[in-house]
Design a protein around this motif. Structure first.
Motif, PDB file in Angstrom:
ATOM      1  N   LEU A   1       0.808  -1.213   0.000  1.00  0.00           N
ATOM      2  CA  LEU A   1       0.000   0.000   0.000  1.00  0.00           C
ATOM      3  C   LEU A   1       0.851   1.277   0.000  1.00  0.00           C
ATOM      4  N   ASN A   2       2.139   1.144  -0.182  1.00  0.00           N
ATOM      5  CA  ASN A   2       3.004   2.321  -0.206  1.00  0.00           C
ATOM      6  C   ASN A   2       2.759   3.130  -1.472  1.00  0.00           C
ATOM      7  N   LEU A   3       2.666   4.439  -1.323  1.00  0.00           N
ATOM      8  CA  LEU A   3       2.465   5.307  -2.480  1.00  0.00           C
ATOM      9  C   LEU A   3       3.738   5.475  -3.293  1.00  0.00           C
ATOM     10  N   ALA A   4       4.873   5.316  -2.667  1.00  0.00           N
ATOM     11  CA  ALA A   4       6.161   5.447  -3.356  1.00  0.00           C
ATOM     12  C   ALA A   4       7.157   4.502  -2.705  1.00  0.00           C
ATOM     13  N   ASP A   5       8.232   4.239  -3.411  1.00  0.00           N
ATOM     14  CA  ASP A   5       9.270   3.339  -2.914  1.00  0.00           C
ATOM     15  C   ASP A   5      10.283   4.133  -2.092  1.00  0.00           C
ATOM     16  N   CYS A   6       9.864   4.530  -0.909  1.00  0.00           N
ATOM     17  CA  CYS A   6      10.733   5.335  -0.045  1.00  0.00           C
ATOM     18  C   CYS A   6      11.861   4.508   0.573  1.00  0.00           C
ATOM     19  N   GLU A   7      11.670   3.203   0.680  1.00  0.00           N
ATOM     20  CA  GLU A   7      12.683   2.351   1.318  1.00  0.00           C
ATOM     21  C   GLU A   7      14.020   2.368   0.591  1.00  0.00           C
ATOM     22  N   THR A   8      13.987   2.482  -0.727  1.00  0.00           N
ATOM     23  CA  THR A   8      15.238   2.449  -1.489  1.00  0.00           C
ATOM     24  C   THR A   8      15.716   3.848  -1.890  1.00  0.00           C
TER      25      THR A   8
ATOM     26  N   LYS B   1      17.433   7.351  -1.586  1.00  0.00           N
ATOM     27  CA  LYS B   1      18.613   7.871  -0.893  1.00  0.00           C
ATOM     28  C   LYS B   1      18.273   8.980   0.102  1.00  0.00           C
ATOM     29  N   ILE B   2      17.253   9.784  -0.213  1.00  0.00           N
ATOM     30  CA  ILE B   2      16.937  10.921   0.665  1.00  0.00           C
ATOM     31  C   ILE B   2      15.844  10.621   1.683  1.00  0.00           C
ATOM     32  N   ALA B   3      15.318   9.402   1.681  1.00  0.00           N
ATOM     33  CA  ALA B   3      14.188   9.051   2.559  1.00  0.00           C
ATOM     34  C   ALA B   3      14.397   9.449   4.021  1.00  0.00           C
ATOM     35  N   PRO B   4      15.561   9.220   4.610  1.00  0.00           N
ATOM     36  CA  PRO B   4      15.719   9.582   6.025  1.00  0.00           C
ATOM     37  C   PRO B   4      15.546  11.080   6.315  1.00  0.00           C
ATOM     38  N   ALA B   5      15.761  11.900   5.299  1.00  0.00           N
ATOM     39  CA  ALA B   5      15.651  13.341   5.496  1.00  0.00           C
ATOM     40  C   ALA B   5      14.409  13.941   4.835  1.00  0.00           C
ATOM     41  N   CYS B   6      13.643  13.107   4.147  1.00  0.00           N
ATOM     42  CA  CYS B   6      12.518  13.588   3.335  1.00  0.00           C
ATOM     43  C   CYS B   6      11.206  13.504   4.105  1.00  0.00           C
ATOM     44  N   LEU B   7      10.431  14.543   3.998  1.00  0.00           N
ATOM     45  CA  LEU B   7       9.127  14.571   4.662  1.00  0.00           C
ATOM     46  C   LEU B   7       8.049  13.807   3.896  1.00  0.00           C
ATOM     47  N   LEU B   8       8.305  13.511   2.621  1.00  0.00           N
ATOM     48  CA  LEU B   8       7.300  12.802   1.832  1.00  0.00           C
ATOM     49  C   LEU B   8       6.976  11.427   2.401  1.00  0.00           C
ATOM     50  N   THR B   9       7.948  10.766   2.985  1.00  0.00           N
ATOM     51  CA  THR B   9       7.722   9.431   3.556  1.00  0.00           C
ATOM     52  C   THR B   9       6.573   9.464   4.557  1.00  0.00           C
ATOM     53  N   GLY B  10       6.599  10.403   5.462  1.00  0.00           N
ATOM     54  CA  GLY B  10       5.542  10.536   6.460  1.00  0.00           C
ATOM     55  C   GLY B  10       4.229  11.003   5.860  1.00  0.00           C
ATOM     56  N   ILE B  11       4.319  11.911   4.900  1.00  0.00           N
ATOM     57  CA  ILE B  11       3.113  12.417   4.249  1.00  0.00           C
ATOM     58  C   ILE B  11       2.414  11.290   3.488  1.00  0.00           C
ATOM     59  N   PHE B  12       3.207  10.483   2.757  1.00  0.00           N
ATOM     60  CA  PHE B  12       2.628   9.357   2.014  1.00  0.00           C
ATOM     61  C   PHE B  12       1.995   8.339   2.965  1.00  0.00           C
ATOM     62  N   ALA B  13       2.654   8.080   4.072  1.00  0.00           N
ATOM     63  CA  ALA B  13       2.098   7.141   5.061  1.00  0.00           C
ATOM     64  C   ALA B  13       0.789   7.685   5.630  1.00  0.00           C
ATOM     65  N   GLU B  14       0.756   8.972   5.898  1.00  0.00           N
ATOM     66  CA  GLU B  14      -0.455   9.599   6.421  1.00  0.00           C
ATOM     67  C   GLU B  14      -1.586   9.537   5.396  1.00  0.00           C
ATOM     68  N   GLY B  15      -1.255   9.768   4.141  1.00  0.00           N
ATOM     69  CA  GLY B  15      -2.258   9.702   3.074  1.00  0.00           C
ATOM     70  C   GLY B  15      -2.827   8.302   2.912  1.00  0.00           C
ATOM     71  N   THR B  16      -1.956   7.312   2.962  1.00  0.00           N
ATOM     72  CA  THR B  16      -2.405   5.921   2.868  1.00  0.00           C
ATOM     73  C   THR B  16      -3.323   5.577   4.021  1.00  0.00           C
ATOM     74  N   GLN B  17      -2.954   5.980   5.223  1.00  0.00           N
ATOM     75  CA  GLN B  17      -3.786   5.700   6.397  1.00  0.00           C
ATOM     76  C   GLN B  17      -5.134   6.402   6.290  1.00  0.00           C
ATOM     77  N   ALA B  18      -5.135   7.633   5.763  1.00  0.00           N
ATOM     78  CA  ALA B  18      -6.398   8.364   5.598  1.00  0.00           C
ATOM     79  C   ALA B  18      -7.313   7.627   4.623  1.00  0.00           C
ATOM     80  N   MET B  19      -6.735   7.108   3.540  1.00  0.00           N
ATOM     81  CA  MET B  19      -7.525   6.353   2.569  1.00  0.00           C
ATOM     82  C   MET B  19      -8.109   5.099   3.221  1.00  0.00           C
ATOM     83  N   LEU B  20      -7.295   4.372   3.968  1.00  0.00           N
ATOM     84  CA  LEU B  20      -7.774   3.162   4.637  1.00  0.00           C
ATOM     85  C   LEU B  20      -8.840   3.488   5.676  1.00  0.00           C
ATOM     86  N   ASN B  21      -8.700   4.619   6.346  1.00  0.00           N
ATOM     87  CA  ASN B  21      -9.722   5.034   7.320  1.00  0.00           C
ATOM     88  C   ASN B  21     -11.074   5.243   6.643  1.00  0.00           C
TER      89      ASN B  21
END
Length: 137
Positions: free
Chosen positions: A86-93, A95-115
């Motif tokens: 259910l990940n919106l993007a491949d943040c795991e691979t 390079k900037i994921a640890p410093a990027c805010l999109l990872t959290g935003i995408f997770a929040e968006g996915t959770q909102a959809m599931l809600n």
């Protein structure tokens, strides 16, 4: 986010079975009704059976039907069981994921959809039963 055809077909099968809850249905009839490959639909049905959404009986008098009341089949649970990822993007691979805010935003968006999906059941999807029956038959 786009759900897979597997999830789409799973929902279609459950709606069909819910509308025709008075009898055992055949995969071939569902495939023909929706214009879907019977082989592809067999995989979907196997998964729905494995996950206890439907019951299946083999043989000439067999078929498939809902394993539980439509009010107890939650759309969010179905999506979680049919979507491999259910990940919106491949943040795991990335390079900037640890410093990027999109990872959290995408997770929040996915959770909102599931809600939102969690608010609905199969019974909710079948409230226009007469119209659905007319379109399916």
């Amino acid at each position: 986010m786009r759900l897979t055809l597997y999830t789409d077909y799973s929902l279609r099968v459950l709606i069909y079975l819910g509308i025709h809850n008075d009898r055992w249905c055949r995969v071939a009839e569902i495939a023909k009704t929706y214009g879907i490959s019977q082989n592809h639909l067999m995989k979907v049905v196997q998964g729905l059976s494995r996950d206890k959404f439907i019951d299946s009986v083999r043989g000439p008098k067999g078929g498939i039907k809902l394993a539980q009341d439509p009010n107890n089949i939650n759309v969010g649970n179905l999506v979680r069981s049919t979507e491999e990822e259910l990940n919106l993007a491949d943040c795991e691979t990335c390079k900037i994921a640890p410093a990027c805010l999109l990872t959290g935003i995408f997770a929040e968006g996915t959770q909102a959809m599931l809600n939102v999906f969690d608010k609905y059941t199969l019974a909710d999807l079948m409230t226009r039963r007469k119209q659905l029956l007319k379109r399916l038959d």
